[in-house]
Write an enzyme that holds these catalytic residues in place. Structure first.
Site, PDB file in Angstrom:
ATOM      1  N   PHE A 114       0.873  -1.250   0.123  1.00 13.72           N
ATOM      2  CA  PHE A 114       0.098   0.032   0.061  1.00 13.72           C
ATOM      3  C   PHE A 114       0.959   1.260  -0.140  1.00 13.72           C
ATOM      4  O   PHE A 114       1.738   1.313   0.780  1.00 13.72           O
ATOM      5  CB  PHE A 114      -0.710  -0.044   1.283  1.00 13.72           C
ATOM      6  CG  PHE A 114      -2.039   1.039   1.228  1.00 13.72           C
ATOM      7  CD1 PHE A 114      -3.368   0.527   0.497  1.00 13.72           C
ATOM      8  CD2 PHE A 114      -1.987   2.239   1.787  1.00 13.72           C
ATOM      9  CE1 PHE A 114      -4.490   1.363   0.574  1.00 13.72           C
ATOM     10  CE2 PHE A 114      -3.009   3.143   1.909  1.00 13.72           C
ATOM     11  CZ  PHE A 114      -4.241   2.647   1.332  1.00 13.72           C
ATOM     12  N   ASP A 185       2.547  -5.867   7.637  1.00 15.79           N
ATOM     13  CA  ASP A 185       1.609  -5.332   8.038  1.00 15.79           C
ATOM     14  C   ASP A 185       0.168  -6.016   7.690  1.00 15.79           C
ATOM     15  O   ASP A 185       0.034  -6.851   6.511  1.00 15.79           O
ATOM     16  CB  ASP A 185       1.386  -4.087   6.857  1.00 15.79           C
ATOM     17  CG  ASP A 185       0.450  -3.179   7.050  1.00 15.79           C
ATOM     18  OD1 ASP A 185      -0.869  -3.439   7.270  1.00 15.79           O
ATOM     19  OD2 ASP A 185       0.455  -1.738   6.541  1.00 15.79           O
ATOM     20  N   TYR A 210     -10.183  -0.746  11.570  1.00 13.45           N
ATOM     21  CA  TYR A 210     -11.556  -0.205  10.609  1.00 13.45           C
ATOM     22  C   TYR A 210     -12.125  -1.179   9.391  1.00 13.45           C
ATOM     23  O   TYR A 210     -13.059  -0.758   8.708  1.00 13.45           O
ATOM     24  CB  TYR A 210     -11.419   1.330  10.431  1.00 13.45           C
ATOM     25  CG  TYR A 210     -10.254   1.802   9.501  1.00 13.45           C
ATOM     26  CD1 TYR A 210     -10.311   1.494   8.090  1.00 13.45           C
ATOM     27  CD2 TYR A 210      -9.105   2.392   9.899  1.00 13.45           C
ATOM     28  CE1 TYR A 210      -9.139   1.616   7.307  1.00 13.45           C
ATOM     29  CE2 TYR A 210      -8.138   2.578   9.337  1.00 13.45           C
ATOM     30  CZ  TYR A 210      -8.183   2.234   8.008  1.00 13.45           C
ATOM     31  OH  TYR A 210      -7.058   2.495   7.069  1.00 13.45           O
ATOM     32  N   LYS A 211     -11.233  -1.998   9.210  1.00 13.54           N
ATOM     33  CA  LYS A 211     -11.306  -2.889   8.028  1.00 13.54           C
ATOM     34  C   LYS A 211     -12.303  -4.082   8.299  1.00 13.54           C
ATOM     35  O   LYS A 211     -13.294  -3.985   8.832  1.00 13.54           O
ATOM     36  CB  LYS A 211     -10.118  -3.070   7.121  1.00 13.54           C
ATOM     37  CG  LYS A 211      -9.520  -2.051   6.352  1.00 13.54           C
ATOM     38  CD  LYS A 211      -8.176  -2.348   5.875  1.00 13.54           C
ATOM     39  CE  LYS A 211      -7.838  -0.797   5.043  1.00 13.54           C
ATOM     40  NZ  LYS A 211      -6.326  -0.889   4.846  1.00 13.54           N
ATOM     41  N   ARG A 357     -12.683  -4.275  -6.881  1.00 14.29           N
ATOM     42  CA  ARG A 357     -12.173  -5.035  -5.458  1.00 14.29           C
ATOM     43  C   ARG A 357     -13.568  -5.517  -5.058  1.00 14.29           C
ATOM     44  O   ARG A 357     -14.263  -4.745  -4.553  1.00 14.29           O
ATOM     45  CB  ARG A 357     -11.394  -4.233  -4.775  1.00 14.29           C
ATOM     46  CG  ARG A 357     -10.453  -4.908  -3.772  1.00 14.29           C
ATOM     47  CD  ARG A 357      -9.520  -4.190  -3.180  1.00 14.29           C
ATOM     48  NE  ARG A 357      -9.911  -3.048  -2.644  1.00 14.29           N
ATOM     49  CZ  ARG A 357      -9.509  -2.364  -1.420  1.00 14.29           C
ATOM     50  NH1 ARG A 357      -8.489  -2.765  -1.083  1.00 14.29           N
ATOM     51  NH2 ARG A 357     -10.387  -1.409  -0.901  1.00 14.29           N
TER      52      ARG A 357
HETATM   53  C1  LIG Z   1      -5.653   0.552   4.771  1.00 13.09           C
HETATM   54  C2  LIG Z   1      -4.285   0.449   4.687  1.00 13.09           C
HETATM   55  C3  LIG Z   1      -3.658   1.426   5.156  1.00 13.09           C
HETATM   56  C4  LIG Z   1      -4.113   2.650   5.640  1.00 13.09           C
HETATM   57  O1  LIG Z   1      -3.383   3.665   6.645  1.00 13.09           O
HETATM   58  P1  LIG Z   1      -4.010   4.569   7.656  1.00 13.09           P
HETATM   59  O2  LIG Z   1      -2.835   5.400   8.211  1.00 13.09           O
HETATM   60  O3  LIG Z   1      -4.927   3.790   8.468  1.00 13.09           O
HETATM   61  O4  LIG Z   1      -4.794   5.419   6.841  1.00 13.09           O
HETATM   62  C5  LIG Z   1      -2.000   1.264   5.342  1.00 13.09           C
HETATM   63  N1  LIG Z   1      -1.665   0.344   4.859  1.00 13.09           N
HETATM   64  C6  LIG Z   1      -2.137  -0.844   4.363  1.00 13.09           C
HETATM   65  C7  LIG Z   1      -1.366  -1.936   3.794  1.00 13.09           C
HETATM   66  C8  LIG Z   1      -3.663  -0.632   4.137  1.00 13.09           C
HETATM   67  O5  LIG Z   1      -4.234  -1.583   3.580  1.00 13.09           O
END
Ligand SMILES: *Cc1c(COP(=O)(O)O)cnc(C)c1O
Length: 398
Positions: A114, A185, A210-211, A357
């Site tokens: 990400f 992660d 939150y996911k 997705r």
């Molecule tokens: C959703 C996601 C994020 C989001 O980061 P935030 O700081 O919570 O906005 C970061 N890394 C990955 C791999 C994600 O899937």
């Protein structure tokens, strides 16, 4: 559907007629969360005022909830703490890991990561100004790119776009054999599939709530530090609540014991109340059962879409063992297709440049819904129902 998943589904407040296949991006509202937040607002904040930090246990929440999440990710009690956002937790984990490998300069990650994880690493490399290098290779080239230069292997277990899953135990072992540390992660793993951080020997892990964990927009992230590293890990973000004695108001920083040192500042109490309520649902389920159902749902979805929509190309691995709990397809008009589906009550999302997705969440998604979603996707594709100007209008969040 087993009674277990009928029960968990009833614990969510889902809008009538909507098939929600985006819980991998924002989990839905647990019915108990609204009441729990209201209670925290009136009975704790309202009635107890500042005394609630002690009397309502607010100060311990980041640790207590960390232990509740720990059960889902194979982390021993006392090795997970909540706070901040995932981006911040990535930075913290990476800074601590790099400091534990002072003679080495390479951070290895993959192009499927990400972007914020890569951006935070880039920012940290600049701030440290010590000659570190962020090396980004294709996901399939990671194993071969692990060599004796490596300080830290920093990967997201499940790719946010493709759903491809790395072999956490094997890659961690390889990183360790090369003398490096591994950061995982778990944004698309925690609550999506069984994770065994201790068993895999992970050094650090981070994730969001939150996911798949359903704690609501803006809910805090978590960080895991392996028990063996906790006293050596130096917190780069040395905030007062990670201090050994925050209320001594000592002008000099001294890190707190264990995982406490990864706290930074005042935690978000209302969001943690939502998370607490969301985690009650997880207490009733076994991750193995969730995984079995998730594989059934993703297999049925892939089969159905491939049988009815030849123009959608599967992006996710076909082998369920190599996949998380989402399925992605590719189409040049992906954005418009997702908008047309949302207009028909099937909510998925779009990731640039061309990925459609869909997330699968056994706690509240049924096999019948998957079948109905496939039928609606087939209608949208065969009738070119996406081919309208209104569906091409890009919003800020895709
Ligand atoms: C959703 C996601 C994020 C989001 O980061 P935030 O700081 O919570 O906005 C970061 N890394 C990955 C791999 C994600 O899937």
């Amino acid at each position: 559907m087993t009674d277990l998943f009928a029960e968990t589904r009833a614990a969510f407040d889902l809008p009538e007629g909507v098939i929600y296949l985006d819980g991998n991006s924002l989990g839905p509202l647990p019915r108990a969360a609204a009441a729990r937040i209201a209670r925290t607002v009136t009975e704790e904040w309202g009635a107890m005022l500042i005394t609630a930090w002690n009397r309502a246990g607010w100060m311990e929440m980041p640790r207590r909830l960390g232990d509740r999440i720990g059960r889902l990710i194979g982390a021993a009690p006392g090795s997970v703490v909540l706070g901040d956002t995932l981006s911040i937790k990535v930075y913290q984990a990476l800074a601590a890991a790099l400091a534990l490998r002072p003679g080495r300069r390479v951070i290895l990650s993959d192009s499927g990561n990400f972007p914020t994880d890569l951006y935070m690493a880039e920012g940290l490399v600049k701030t440290l100004d010590a000659g570190h290098e962020l090396r980004v290779v294709a996901p399939e080239d990671i194993a071969a790119a692990i060599d004796d230069d490596l300080a830290v292997l920093m990967l997201t277990e499940v790719d946010y776009r493709s759903g491809r899953r790395h072999d956490m135990a094997a890659l961690t072992a390889r990183a360790h054999a090369a003398g490096a540390l591994a950061i995982w992660d778990l944004a698309h793993s925690a609550g999506a599939l069984p994770v065994d951080l201790a068993g895999a020997g992970a050094d650090f892990a981070v994730g969001c709530t939150y996911k798949y964990l359903n704690a609501g927009p803006g809910a805090p992230a978590f960080i895991y530090v392996a028990p063996a590293l906790q006293e050596a890990a130096q917190p780069a973000l040395s905030g007062w609540l990670g201090h050994a004695a925050p209320f001594a108001f000592d002008p000099a920083y001294r890190p707190g014991t264990g995982i406490e040192r990864m706290r930074v500042g005042t935690p978000p109490v209302l969001q943690m109340a939502a998370l607490d309520a969301a985690l009650d649902i997880w207490d009733r389920v076994d991750m193995g059962a969730v995984r079995t159902r998730s594989v059934e749902l993703t297999e049925a979805f892939i089969r159905g879409v491939e049988a009815t929509c030849p123009e959608l190309a599967l992006v996710s691995p076909r082998d369920a063992d190599r996949r998380g709990s989402q399925v992605s397809f590719r189409h040049p008009e992906g954005y418009a297709i997702i908008q047309a589906l949302i207009a028909r009550g099937v909510i998925g999302d779009f990731r640039a440049p061309d990925i459609l997705r869909f997330g699968f969440t056994p706690l509240y998604t049924t096999a019948a819904e998957v079948e109905a979603a496939v039928a609606r996707i087939a209608e949208v594709m065969s009738g070119r129902l996406w081919d309208r100007a209104e569906f091409r209008q890009r919003a800020a969040v895709t």
